[in-house]
Design an enzyme around this catalytic site. Structure first.
Site, PDB file in Angstrom:
ATOM      1  N   GLU A  66      -5.906  18.119 -73.844  1.00 51.67           N
ATOM      2  CA  GLU A  66      -6.039  18.139 -72.378  1.00 51.67           C
ATOM      3  C   GLU A  66      -7.112  19.121 -71.904  1.00 51.67           C
ATOM      4  OE1 GLU A  66      -3.299  18.851 -74.062  1.00 51.67           O
ATOM      5  OE2 GLU A  66      -1.717  17.407 -73.559  1.00 51.67           O
ATOM      6  N   ASP A  67      -7.752  19.808 -72.831  1.00 54.84           N
ATOM      7  CA  ASP A  67      -8.641  20.912 -72.479  1.00 54.84           C
ATOM      8  C   ASP A  67      -9.906  20.466 -71.750  1.00 54.84           C
ATOM      9  OD1 ASP A  67      -9.119  23.959 -73.282  1.00 54.84           O
ATOM     10  OD2 ASP A  67     -11.018  22.881 -73.359  1.00 54.84           O
ATOM     11  N   VAL A  68     -10.123  21.016 -70.575  1.00 52.85           N
ATOM     12  CA  VAL A  68     -11.286  20.646 -69.767  1.00 52.85           C
ATOM     13  C   VAL A  68     -12.601  21.060 -70.429  1.00 52.85           C
ATOM     14  CG1 VAL A  68     -12.434  20.999 -67.551  1.00 52.85           C
ATOM     15  CG2 VAL A  68      -9.979  20.713 -67.631  1.00 52.85           C
ATOM     16  N   LEU A  79     -13.154  21.180 -73.627  1.00 48.11           N
ATOM     17  CA  LEU A  79     -13.400  20.167 -74.652  1.00 48.11           C
ATOM     18  C   LEU A  79     -13.973  18.897 -74.016  1.00 48.11           C
ATOM     19  CD1 LEU A  79     -13.040  19.066 -77.574  1.00 48.11           C
ATOM     20  CD2 LEU A  79     -10.752  18.336 -76.877  1.00 48.11           C
ATOM     21  N   TRP A  99      -0.872  21.564 -74.011  1.00 50.44           N
ATOM     22  CA  TRP A  99      -2.162  22.220 -74.195  1.00 50.44           C
ATOM     23  C   TRP A  99      -1.977  23.644 -74.728  1.00 50.44           C
ATOM     24  CZ3 TRP A  99      -4.128  26.645 -71.757  1.00 50.44           C
ATOM     25  CH2 TRP A  99      -5.481  26.924 -72.024  1.00 50.44           C
TER      26      TRP A  99
END
Length: 288
Positions: free
Chosen positions: A241-243, A245, A222
């Site tokens: 993996e970005d929350v 996003l 990430w």
DNA sequence: TACCAGGATGTTG
DNA sequence: CAACATCATGGT
């Protein structure tokens, strides 16, 4: 000094992005004027940016750095990219296309300094953004240089050498976890020791840069992708993996649950060569 | 109050 | 190799 603006340029959305958190300490905005301090060759300078017609008007504390500042702003606001190509590339995706129309002219606000994006993304790992801004503020105000102007103080990011020789204990009073502190020291050492040199990385392939970055303890997939899209103009770098996003995609597509990593990879096939830019537009939608 | 947060790493099964 | 634990604390 004036900087002529490219075809697609939306200053209002850029200001909105830059204003997204009140605790932001590496730039500030007063009456729609953007201020930023930079450390160049050991000294700190301050510049301001105003929209004036089809140009950005730049005021500088020290004219001898005019060219540096011009380059910095061009990278910061991504003034070289032809957004028309991005909009064309993602037209198969109706949801993203709608966002592109809504924010038309929004440019990826980058971090011209790779060290900044690495430090910032490590700070942001696994904590909410509000807390992350608090941590960044403490780090910058305690270890970065500052400059005064019209009764206000402006701060620049600490240099790698400012943090490389600190110990974990030096970070604890600022509520950094020991792990986070160690990761930041690791990255600072990598730059201070010449193991990471941004100019060299800019010439390497995605795979080579990614491999060099994740070799540092604390930099995972990430963080590497985040930094490559924000600092190295790798617009297809994809922090999957970005929350943030995940939340934005769930909202925009009206999904019941957050998408899985596998689903995001599948969806991102409609954003060919521009997955990073697409990610930035989804992040921006969280401000609505 | 429990759960999540712009993840990464080390350990366990 | 996948699942779990740990980090550590703010925000909601």
């Amino acid at each position: 000094m004036l900087i002529t603006l490219p075809k697609h340029y939306n200053h209002a959305e850029i200001l909105r992005f830059l204003s997204r958190n009140e605790k932001e300490c590496l730039h500030s905005i007063k009456q729609e004027t953007i201020y930023k301090a930079l450390e160049i060759d050991g000294e700190i300078i301050l510049f301001s940016i105003d929209l004036e017609g089809n140009s950005l008007k730049i005021n500088l504390s020290d004219e001898k750095h005019a060219e540096n500042v011009k380059k910095y702003i061009s990278a910061w606001f991504d003034l070289e990219t032809d957004l028309g190509i991005f909009y064309e590339a993602i037209k198969e995706d109706e949801v993203l296309q709608k966002l592109c129309q809504k924010y038309k002219g929004l440019r990826m606000i980058g971090m011209p300094d790779l060290y900044e994006s690495l430090v910032w993304s490590i700070i942001g790992q696994q904590i909410n953004l509000s807390f992350a801004y608090s941590l960044k503020e403490r780090l910058v105000k305690n270890f970065g240089k500052s400059i005064h102007h019209n009764g206000e103080t402006f701060y620049a990011l600490p240099k790698p050498s400012d943090l490389a020789n600190l110990s974990i204990e030096d970070f604890l009073p600022f509520q950094f976890s020991r792990q986070k502190a160690q990761y930041i020291i690791n990255v600072s050492k990598a730059f201070a020791d010449g193991e990471l040199v941004q100019k060299d990385l800019e010439k390497m392939s995605f795979e080579e840069v990614h491999a060099k970055l994740v070799k540092i303890k604390g930099v995972g997939n990430w963080t590497a992708n985040y930094s490559m899209m924000k600092s190295l103009k790798n617009y297809d770098a994809f922090p999957v993996e970005d929350v943030g996003l995940h939340n934005a995609v769930k909202n925009q597509y009206g999904m019941e649950q957050k998408p899985s990593i596998a689903l995001l990879h599948e969806m991102s096939k409609k954003w060919p060569n521009w997955r990073g830019y697409a990610t930035f537009y989804f992040w921006h939608s969280l401000l609505d």
